[in-house]
Design a protein around this motif. Structure first.
Motif, PDB file in Angstrom:
ATOM      1  N   SER A   1       0.832  -1.206   0.000  1.00  0.00           N
ATOM      2  CA  SER A   1       0.000   0.000   0.000  1.00  0.00           C
ATOM      3  C   SER A   1       0.865   1.254   0.000  1.00  0.00           C
ATOM      4  O   SER A   1       0.569   2.227  -0.705  1.00  0.00           O
ATOM      5  CB  SER A   1      -0.923  -0.016   1.222  1.00  0.00           C
ATOM      6  OG  SER A   1      -1.702   1.149   1.281  1.00  0.00           O
ATOM      7  N   TRP A   2       1.939   1.243   0.776  1.00  0.00           N
ATOM      8  CA  TRP A   2       2.842   2.387   0.800  1.00  0.00           C
ATOM      9  C   TRP A   2       3.624   2.486  -0.502  1.00  0.00           C
ATOM     10  O   TRP A   2       3.897   3.587  -0.994  1.00  0.00           O
ATOM     11  CB  TRP A   2       3.771   2.267   1.993  1.00  0.00           C
ATOM     12  CG  TRP A   2       4.777   3.364   2.072  1.00  0.00           C
ATOM     13  CD1 TRP A   2       6.098   3.313   1.723  1.00  0.00           C
ATOM     14  CD2 TRP A   2       4.546   4.704   2.518  1.00  0.00           C
ATOM     15  NE1 TRP A   2       6.701   4.523   1.931  1.00  0.00           N
ATOM     16  CE2 TRP A   2       5.779   5.401   2.417  1.00  0.00           C
ATOM     17  CE3 TRP A   2       3.432   5.378   2.997  1.00  0.00           C
ATOM     18  CZ2 TRP A   2       5.902   6.732   2.780  1.00  0.00           C
ATOM     19  CZ3 TRP A   2       3.563   6.707   3.354  1.00  0.00           C
ATOM     20  CH2 TRP A   2       4.791   7.371   3.247  1.00  0.00           C
ATOM     21  N   GLU A   3       4.020   1.345  -1.068  1.00  0.00           N
ATOM     22  CA  GLU A   3       4.753   1.368  -2.329  1.00  0.00           C
ATOM     23  C   GLU A   3       3.897   1.905  -3.468  1.00  0.00           C
ATOM     24  O   GLU A   3       4.413   2.507  -4.406  1.00  0.00           O
ATOM     25  CB  GLU A   3       5.236  -0.048  -2.675  1.00  0.00           C
ATOM     26  CG  GLU A   3       6.273  -0.627  -1.734  1.00  0.00           C
ATOM     27  CD  GLU A   3       7.635  -0.010  -1.945  1.00  0.00           C
ATOM     28  OE1 GLU A   3       7.838   0.586  -3.005  1.00  0.00           O
ATOM     29  OE2 GLU A   3       8.487  -0.133  -1.046  1.00  0.00           O
TER      30      GLU A   3
ATOM     31  N   ALA B   1       1.883   9.249 -18.716  1.00  0.00           N
ATOM     32  CA  ALA B   1       3.151   8.524 -18.774  1.00  0.00           C
ATOM     33  C   ALA B   1       3.683   8.224 -17.378  1.00  0.00           C
ATOM     34  O   ALA B   1       4.261   7.150 -17.135  1.00  0.00           O
ATOM     35  CB  ALA B   1       4.175   9.334 -19.571  1.00  0.00           C
ATOM     36  N   LEU B   2       3.498   9.144 -16.432  1.00  0.00           N
ATOM     37  CA  LEU B   2       3.929   8.892 -15.052  1.00  0.00           C
ATOM     38  C   LEU B   2       3.144   7.739 -14.434  1.00  0.00           C
ATOM     39  O   LEU B   2       3.717   6.879 -13.752  1.00  0.00           O
ATOM     40  CB  LEU B   2       3.759  10.154 -14.218  1.00  0.00           C
ATOM     41  CG  LEU B   2       4.711  11.316 -14.509  1.00  0.00           C
ATOM     42  CD1 LEU B   2       4.435  12.465 -13.551  1.00  0.00           C
ATOM     43  CD2 LEU B   2       6.166  10.875 -14.393  1.00  0.00           C
TER      44      LEU B   2
ATOM     45  N   ALA C   1       2.985   2.266 -12.486  1.00  0.00           N
ATOM     46  CA  ALA C   1       2.256   0.998 -12.466  1.00  0.00           C
ATOM     47  C   ALA C   1       3.108  -0.134 -13.022  1.00  0.00           C
ATOM     48  O   ALA C   1       3.109  -1.256 -12.483  1.00  0.00           O
ATOM     49  CB  ALA C   1       0.953   1.137 -13.259  1.00  0.00           C
ATOM     50  N   TYR C   2       3.836   0.137 -14.088  1.00  0.00           N
ATOM     51  CA  TYR C   2       4.719  -0.886 -14.660  1.00  0.00           C
ATOM     52  C   TYR C   2       5.788  -1.317 -13.652  1.00  0.00           C
ATOM     53  O   TYR C   2       6.073  -2.509 -13.488  1.00  0.00           O
ATOM     54  CB  TYR C   2       5.372  -0.327 -15.922  1.00  0.00           C
ATOM     55  CG  TYR C   2       6.398  -1.254 -16.547  1.00  0.00           C
ATOM     56  CD1 TYR C   2       6.010  -2.283 -17.387  1.00  0.00           C
ATOM     57  CD2 TYR C   2       7.755  -1.088 -16.291  1.00  0.00           C
ATOM     58  CE1 TYR C   2       6.951  -3.131 -17.954  1.00  0.00           C
ATOM     59  CE2 TYR C   2       8.699  -1.930 -16.852  1.00  0.00           C
ATOM     60  CZ  TYR C   2       8.292  -2.937 -17.681  1.00  0.00           C
ATOM     61  OH  TYR C   2       9.222  -3.780 -18.235  1.00  0.00           O
ATOM     62  N   SER C   3       6.366  -0.342 -12.962  1.00  0.00           N
ATOM     63  CA  SER C   3       7.394  -0.666 -11.973  1.00  0.00           C
ATOM     64  C   SER C   3       6.826  -1.486 -10.823  1.00  0.00           C
ATOM     65  O   SER C   3       7.442  -2.454 -10.362  1.00  0.00           O
ATOM     66  CB  SER C   3       8.023   0.628 -11.445  1.00  0.00           C
ATOM     67  OG  SER C   3       8.964   0.354 -10.432  1.00  0.00           O
ATOM     68  N   LEU C   4       5.626  -1.132 -10.354  1.00  0.00           N
ATOM     69  CA  LEU C   4       5.020  -1.862  -9.243  1.00  0.00           C
ATOM     70  C   LEU C   4       4.698  -3.305  -9.623  1.00  0.00           C
ATOM     71  O   LEU C   4       5.014  -4.244  -8.886  1.00  0.00           O
ATOM     72  CB  LEU C   4       3.746  -1.150  -8.792  1.00  0.00           C
ATOM     73  CG  LEU C   4       3.922   0.057  -7.874  1.00  0.00           C
ATOM     74  CD1 LEU C   4       2.586   0.726  -7.637  1.00  0.00           C
ATOM     75  CD2 LEU C   4       4.524  -0.365  -6.550  1.00  0.00           C
TER      76      LEU C   4
ATOM     77  N   PHE D   1       6.197  -6.697  -7.806  1.00  0.00           N
ATOM     78  CA  PHE D   1       5.361  -7.462  -6.891  1.00  0.00           C
ATOM     79  C   PHE D   1       4.514  -8.527  -7.569  1.00  0.00           C
ATOM     80  O   PHE D   1       4.145  -9.503  -6.933  1.00  0.00           O
ATOM     81  CB  PHE D   1       4.432  -6.507  -6.124  1.00  0.00           C
ATOM     82  CG  PHE D   1       5.172  -5.524  -5.273  1.00  0.00           C
ATOM     83  CD1 PHE D   1       6.078  -5.955  -4.329  1.00  0.00           C
ATOM     84  CD2 PHE D   1       4.970  -4.163  -5.425  1.00  0.00           C
ATOM     85  CE1 PHE D   1       6.768  -5.048  -3.547  1.00  0.00           C
ATOM     86  CE2 PHE D   1       5.649  -3.251  -4.646  1.00  0.00           C
ATOM     87  CZ  PHE D   1       6.554  -3.704  -3.704  1.00  0.00           C
ATOM     88  N   ASP D   2       4.158  -8.322  -8.813  1.00  0.00           N
ATOM     89  CA  ASP D   2       3.260  -9.262  -9.484  1.00  0.00           C
ATOM     90  C   ASP D   2       4.080 -10.353 -10.160  1.00  0.00           C
ATOM     91  O   ASP D   2       4.235 -10.376 -11.384  1.00  0.00           O
ATOM     92  CB  ASP D   2       2.388  -8.523 -10.503  1.00  0.00           C
ATOM     93  CG  ASP D   2       1.213  -9.368 -10.950  1.00  0.00           C
ATOM     94  OD1 ASP D   2       0.989 -10.429 -10.356  1.00  0.00           O
ATOM     95  OD2 ASP D   2       0.525  -8.973 -11.898  1.00  0.00           O
ATOM     96  N   THR D   3       4.628 -11.271  -9.357  1.00  0.00           N
ATOM     97  CA  THR D   3       5.467 -12.351  -9.889  1.00  0.00           C
ATOM     98  C   THR D   3       4.755 -13.692  -9.917  1.00  0.00           C
ATOM     99  O   THR D   3       5.349 -14.691 -10.300  1.00  0.00           O
ATOM    100  CB  THR D   3       6.735 -12.486  -9.036  1.00  0.00           C
ATOM    101  OG1 THR D   3       6.370 -12.722  -7.664  1.00  0.00           O
ATOM    102  CG2 THR D   3       7.568 -11.214  -9.116  1.00  0.00           C
ATOM    103  N   SER D   4       3.507 -13.736  -9.493  1.00  0.00           N
ATOM    104  CA  SER D   4       2.785 -15.008  -9.479  1.00  0.00           C
ATOM    105  C   SER D   4       2.293 -15.343 -10.886  1.00  0.00           C
ATOM    106  O   SER D   4       2.189 -14.495 -11.764  1.00  0.00           O
ATOM    107  CB  SER D   4       1.598 -14.928  -8.511  1.00  0.00           C
ATOM    108  OG  SER D   4       0.705 -13.912  -8.922  1.00  0.00           O
ATOM    109  N   SER D   5       1.986 -16.617 -11.051  1.00  0.00           N
ATOM    110  CA  SER D   5       1.494 -17.090 -12.353  1.00  0.00           C
ATOM    111  C   SER D   5      -0.018 -17.006 -12.454  1.00  0.00           C
ATOM    112  O   SER D   5      -0.588 -17.416 -13.460  1.00  0.00           O
ATOM    113  CB  SER D   5       1.940 -18.545 -12.574  1.00  0.00           C
ATOM    114  OG  SER D   5       1.455 -19.371 -11.521  1.00  0.00           O
TER     115      SER D   5
END
Length: 655
Positions: A562-564, A599-600, A605-608, A612-616
């Motif tokens: 949430s903070w990230e 663009a920001l 969003a791409y960086s987050l 964190f979104d490494t699940s399949s």
């Protein structure tokens, strides 16, 4: 700091082993660029348009035209990336100076917050009294920086809006009809000529816009930051007032270049034009492929790049090349030193200088009292400090814990009581016998006459030793007799049972005292345990804090998502404000600010999701990316509704 280094050294082999196993066992997916696709033309849209052009191509010129369309898309993407990168730097610097303008204490910051070199120069000006020539306060200097940076941001946003607006023509709307046509033969016969006409027009306009925009951008930047201080402010004010100059200049120059290229083609094709009885006006169909290649060359020269030659490239490969080329290019706008945001060292150089001076003084002090200088003071101080720490540790940690252990396992079992339970039971049995003998002798002497006894007392609670003693059999009878004997104390003291009853009461008092002592002994044992626990509290605190620190050191807590996600949420709020500003005023500056804010959001969003979104499993990123790309498309009209739906649906924008 030392603990962090040790932890990194411990984790490094494990991380290397994990990365090696991951590389061996899993195939790494291709990493997409984190930059916003120009005009919403991402890999999917570009592949659709490029496939339609190549399938409809019937001649080598038409095949070459599809490659030129892809090269134009590369140039537009490179131009957008470079403008966004410079705009981010300028906007960040502008936000810093605006914050400083609101915080106050301008004189202190301008004197001490821009580094030691600036401090020496300012002091030199004050000493030589050069400041009397220009009576500018610290607030005026900060305001000047804000004005110049606002002008630069306005220029960059207008250029960005022009590039994205003209790049929107690369969509070639006929491709959608081509994909939706039921009869392929009838659809291609009517749409293919028009499709290539649209492609020629889009390529020419986009390249002309890129060339004109970047040539005009260089002149604007020089006008804002390259002139004298007075002219710089005047130019900044003029740019702020006239925010639509570059937007009006771009389309006009693009269409003028398109007309010039068409007339040049007519001169080259003079024989065909002279043989016609009625000369026709130049049309988009008459533009040759060579003229289109020349427009691409002019746009590439304006960008200062050279596109790699490649035919038959895919859309993914071309956009990847564009991302790598734009990453290697230098910045378009190089801010002068007096406008740049000071670094962290420049802002806090006074603190760092004081810390350095203290560190040097400490080093010299330690050297003077060390064995290197022939002194043993450090050893003595160290030994004394270690002894104090060990003694304090023994006194406040080890000793309370040992006392608590003894209370639990030794004192509670082996400590002698003041009165034992056996003595209490023996005295109690003796009292019972005394009462029984007293009752028997009294009844025998008075021939069975019993004294009148009042109401029976209440039953004592279980486990109450004092009440049990008071309720012994015969005790009430003895007390009644004692009351009767007291009516004639002198006579009964000699001839009666008054003395005997007094002695029995003394025995009862002894039994009651022993009962109270037993209860007091139990209370003392419980209090001693409580006191031992209280004395061991510092030891428990030290042990608990040590365990917590070791646990956190070995197993760091996971990041707070949430903070990230806070920067992404704030960027989305700014995007919604930009959409509202565009609805109120559709100027080129507001259009460029919308693209920049978008663009920001895309970058955050791409960086987050990449971290964190490494699940399949299912992910929000594909749908979120599609919505962001649709917002970047000039064909999308319901931008405010889409942004509100995104804030409501996606968890990344929620707390």
């Amino acid at each position: 700091m030392l603990g962090r280094l040790i932890r990194h050294f411990i984790r490094l082999p494990l991380q290397l082993l994990r990365q090696t196993l991951k590389q061996v066992t899993f195939s790494k997916p291709p990493v997409l660029s984190n930059s916003l696709p120009v005009a919403g033309l991402d890999e999917s849209h570009a592949h659709t348009v490029l496939s339609a052009l190549r399938q409809a191509a019937r001649s080598p010129e038409e095949v070459e035209l599809s490659d030129l369309w892809l090269a134009t898309l590369q140039l537009a993407q490179i131009a957008s990336d470079r403008l966004l990168r410079d705009l981010k730097s300028v906007d960040r610097t502008l936000s810093f100076w605006r914050t400083r303008q609101k915080q106050g204490q301008h004189l202190a910051f301008m004197l001490l917050g821009q580094g030691p070199i600036s401090f020496v120069k300012d002091v030199g000006r004050l000493v030589s009294r050069q400041h009397s020539q220009r009576k500018l306060t610290a607030s005026d200097k900060i305001e000047r920086r804000v004005i110049v940076l606002r002008s630069l941001r306005s220029t960059l946003t207008e250029a960005l809006a022009a590039v994205h607006t003209e790049a929107g023509t690369l969509y070639l709307r006929g491709t959608r009809q081509r994909r939706g046509a039921t009869n392929a033969t009838a659809g291609t016969s009517n749409l293919e000529p028009r499709l290539f006409v649209q492609a020629k027009r889009a390529i020419m306009l986009t390249n002309a816009c890129i060339a004109e925009t970047f040539d005009g951008l260089a002149a604007k930047v020089v006008e804002v930051i390259g002139a004298s201080e007075t002219a710089r402010i005047q130019a900044a004010d003029a740019l702020v007032r006239d925010a639509a100059v570059l937007h009006a200049l771009g389309p006009t120059a693009s269409r003028r270049m398109f007309t010039v290229d068409s007339e040049q083609h007519l001169v080259e094709a003079g024989a065909a034009a002279s043989s016609s009885s009625q000369p026709r006006a130049p049309t988009e169909e008459d533009i040759p492929v060579g003229s289109i290649s020349g427009s691409i060359g002019r746009a590439a020269a304006a960008l200062g790049i050279e596109l790699p030659e490649g035919k038959g490239l895919s859309a993914n490969t071309a956009l990847s090349q564009a991302a790598s080329i734009s990453a290697r290019q230098r910045r378009l706008v190089r801010l002068p030193h007096w406008v740049r945001m000071p670094s962290r060292y420049q802002q806090y150089w006074v603190r760092y200088s004081v810390a350095t001076a203290v560190a040097l003084w400490t080093s010299l002090f330690l050297y003077k009292h060390s064995r290197l200088a022939g002194s043993r003071d450090l050893e003595v101080w160290t030994r004394n400090a270690v002894d104090v720490v060990i003694a304090s540790y023994q006194e406040h940690v080890i000793k309370p814990l040992a006392t608590l252990r003894d209370e639990l396992f030794k004192t509670f079992r082996e400590r002698r009581s003041i009165v034992s339970s056996d003595e209490f039971e023996a005295d109690k049995a003796s009292l019972q016998r005394m009462l029984a003998d007293f009752e028997a002798d009294y009844l025998k002497a008075h021939k069975g006459h019993q004294p009148q006894i009042g109401a029976p007392p209440a039953e004592p609670a279980a486990g109450d030793a004092g009440q049990q003693v008071a309720a012994l059999p015969g005790m009430e009878f003895m007390m009644q007799c004692y009351e009767d004997e007291l009516k004639k104390p002198i006579r009964n003291l000699v001839n009666g049972q008054l003395a005997r009853s007094l002695l029995i009461q003394v025995q009862k008092l002894k039994v009651d005292t022993e009962s109270a002592m037993l209860e007091m002994d139990q209370i003392l044992k419980a209090n001693e345990l409580s006191i031992a626990l209280v004395a061991a509290v510092p030891a428990f605190l030290v042990a608990g804090a040590t365990l917590v620190l070791v646990w956190r050191w070995l197993t760091p807590s996971p990041p707070n998502r949430s903070w990230e996600a806070l920067p992404c949420r704030m960027a989305m709020v700014e995007l919604e404000r930009a959409i509202l500003a565009l609805l109120e005023d559709g100027s080129a500056e507001n259009q460029g600010m919308l693209v920049y804010r978008l663009a920001l959001v895309y970058e955050e969003a791409y960086s987050l999701f990449r971290r964190f979104d490494t699940s399949s499993g299912p992910s929000e990123w594909p749908n979120l990316r599609q919505d962001l790309i649709e917002l970047a498309s000039p064909l999308h009209k319901q931008k405010l509704r889409t942004s509100k739906r995104m804030m409501r649906v996606y968890t990344i924008f929620k707390f």
